[in-house]
Design an enzyme around this catalytic site. Structure first.
Site, short mmCIF file in Angstrom:
data_model
loop_
_atom_site.label_atom_id
_atom_site.label_comp_id
_atom_site.label_asym_id
_atom_site.label_seq_id
_atom_site.Cartn_x
_atom_site.Cartn_y
_atom_site.Cartn_z
N SER A 1 -21.77 -28.30 15.86
CA SER A 1 -21.20 -26.97 15.46
C SER A 1 -20.97 -26.40 16.78
O SER A 1 -21.45 -26.37 17.97
CB SER A 1 -22.29 -25.92 14.95
N LYS B 1 -27.01 -28.14 15.29
CA LYS B 1 -26.72 -28.42 14.00
C LYS B 1 -26.01 -30.19 14.17
O LYS B 1 -25.70 -30.71 14.94
CB LYS B 1 -25.38 -27.99 13.53
N GLU C 1 -18.72 -35.42 3.90
CA GLU C 1 -18.19 -34.43 3.50
C GLU C 1 -16.57 -34.66 3.01
O GLU C 1 -15.97 -34.44 2.09
CB GLU C 1 -18.55 -33.15 4.08
N HIS D 1 -30.56 -34.69 -13.75
CA HIS D 1 -29.99 -33.16 -13.66
C HIS D 1 -30.51 -32.90 -12.31
O HIS D 1 -30.80 -31.56 -12.15
CB HIS D 1 -30.83 -32.44 -14.68
N SER E 1 14.60 -41.29 2.18
CA SER E 1 13.58 -41.54 2.03
C SER E 1 12.97 -42.39 3.40
O SER E 1 11.64 -42.78 3.32
CB SER E 1 13.10 -42.41 0.69
N ASN F 1 17.88 -51.64 -5.93
CA ASN F 1 16.65 -51.41 -7.09
C ASN F 1 15.66 -52.39 -6.92
O ASN F 1 14.60 -52.31 -7.22
CB ASN F 1 17.32 -51.27 -8.56
#
Length: 465
Positions: free
Chosen positions: A274, A280, A287, A153, A20, A107
């Site tokens: 973009s 853009k 997001e 809605h 680990s 432990n």
């Protein structure tokens, strides 16, 4: 570390699979801090001499400095950070380093490291969430008189103050903070001294260790101490719900910043462009926060699944408690660090919000309430208003565009005072109930939330780590 029992070395594939160290190395600070407290306690009870305590303590601090400076080499053969630290310590001070583990198991050692880590992570997340609340409250104070449509809605429903809308998120994040602070009590419990599962034969002073590490309490059952991961699950759960709220806010930021809404504009520093469309301006941060919510959910479900069938006490399965935890902390902390400044620098287009309210039927409920005050039963008033709205749609008008004669063809009791009743500010301020969007109520809640934020800051100031 267990070579005495085995007749052949561990298969290299097994070493790689069970190790680990690749991810638990980030617990090095907690591991060394716990080891220092353990060593000090061993000195107090006479298991170590004071010279040994001093030598081991100095060696651990030296190892800590080397780790911080990146002056150590990680070896998968060491399996985990606990054995790595012990190896580096022994290399520095000789065989005396082997006494560090007296009266301790990996432990209870790893359980301690996790408690220390989650305790600190909880404080970090609370602090950053409070900073986001502060940014939202500042925007709310600046836009008490900015009116926009409220939605159900995703359809325009009733006009509200933008401050009122933002305060809904302040309330959500307030609950997130309250949950994390509440869960802190179950993180703030010391497991060290539980051994592998049955304690130790040395007269360990567990209270001394807990006090040095600023824990409020101790586990009173050694089996529970090493097998408990409820505190990790609870932290992951709190973070998952926090990400739910962040995602909902980000969804609205994405919608509001579109040309179709144009209610807000996010600062250029929190948007991207973009590669092909030069015009853009994409709300990528919002997001991505929305998108990363799923991985936080997944980490919670993964740990619950790991734990659901485990017998007491410790099992190797529990090694799977860390990667998801670390990923959640990175994801949540990363999101919060961006959200507060993004909200603080957000520009609000109040004119577009106002225009949207004036070009919809969000004051229709108030026309029904107006008719009720004219002694018309609500259900009948509801039908009258529905027919009036249908007429407006056919005529390409809104309610305030109708003449008195047009109103009266649906309800003769309507008078000139209908225009005042349907005015936007009047509609908003008519909802002058506690928790409503009326100006006075919004101002009351802003002060309440500022007071709660001050309480959170006081908790952060006095919390023991």
């Amino acid at each position: 570390m267990w070579g005495g029992r085995f007749t052949q070395p561990t298969n290299k594939l097994v070493e790689a699979y069970t190790a680990s160290l690749a991810f638990d190395r980030r617990l090095a600070e907690e591991d060394i801090r716990g080891s220092l407290a353990h060593v000090h306690m061993l000195g107090k009870i006479g298991v170590l001499t004071q010279d040994e305590v001093t030598t081991i303590s100095d060696g651990l601090q030296n190892v800590q400095q080397k780790i911080a400076a990146g002056d150590v080499t990680y070896d998968v053969a060491d399996e985990d950070i606990h054995m790595s630290v012990e190896k580096w310590l022994t290399e520095a001070i000789g065989p005396l380093g082997g006494k560090l583990h007296t009266g301790r198991s990996r432990n209870d050692q790893v359980a301690l490291d996790l408690h220390l880590y989650v305790r600190r992570a909880t404080v970090d997340v609370v602090r950053l969430t409070a900073a986001l609340q502060e940014a939202l409250l500042a925007q709310a104070e600046a836009h008490v008189d900015t009116v926009l449509p409220g939605y159900t809605h995703l359809q325009r429903a009733q006009p509200i103050r933008f401050a009122h809308h933002l305060l809904a998120y302040v309330a959500m994040f307030g609950r997130d903070i309250a949950r994390l602070i509440d869960s802190y009590a179950r993180v703030d419990v010391c497991p060290l001294g539980a051994g592998a599962l049955a304690g130790a034969s040395f007269p360990l002073d567990r209270h001394m260790v807990a006090e040095e590490l600023a824990f409020a309490d101790l586990y009173d059952n050694s089996i529970d101490a090493v097998s408990d991961r409820d505190f990790v699950v609870e932290f992951l759960s709190g973070c998952a719900l926090l990400m739910t709220h962040l995602s909902r806010l980000c969804e609205e930021l994405v919608l509001w910043s579109s040309q179709e809404f144009a209610f807000i504009e996010l600062d250029d520093a929190f948007c991207t462009g973009s590669s092909i469309m030069p015009q853009k301006k994409n709300p990528d941060v919002a997001e991505l926060v929305r998108g990363k919510t799923g991985r936080v959910y997944g980490n919670l479900v993964a740990l619950l699944t790991v734990l659901k069938g485990l017998p007491l006490a410790y099992n190797k399965d529990m090694q799977e408690d860390k990667e998801g935890l670390f990923d959640t902390v990175d994801t949540v902390v990363g999101a919060l660090k961006l959200m507060a400044p993004m909200m603080a620098t957000m520009r609000v287009n109040g004119a577009n919000m106002r225009q949207a309210v004036e070009q919809d039927f969000s004051n229709a409920t108030d026309l029904a309430d107006y008719l009720v005050r004219k002694n018309i039963p609500f259900r009948q008033a509801h039908e009258i208003v529905g027919k009036t709205v249908l007429y407006c749609i056919a005529q390409q008008k809104f309610l305030l565009d109708l003449s008195l004669d047009e109103f009266r063809q649906f309800a003769p009791k309507i008078g000139n005072d209908v225009y005042e009743a349907l005015a936007i500010e009047r509609v908003v301020d008519a909802r002058d109930v506690y928790g409503g969007p009326a100006r006075e109520q919004v101002e009351i809640v802003i002060e309440k939330r500022k007071s709660a934020l001050s309480e959170t800051e006081q908790w952060l100031k006095h919390v023991n780590l």
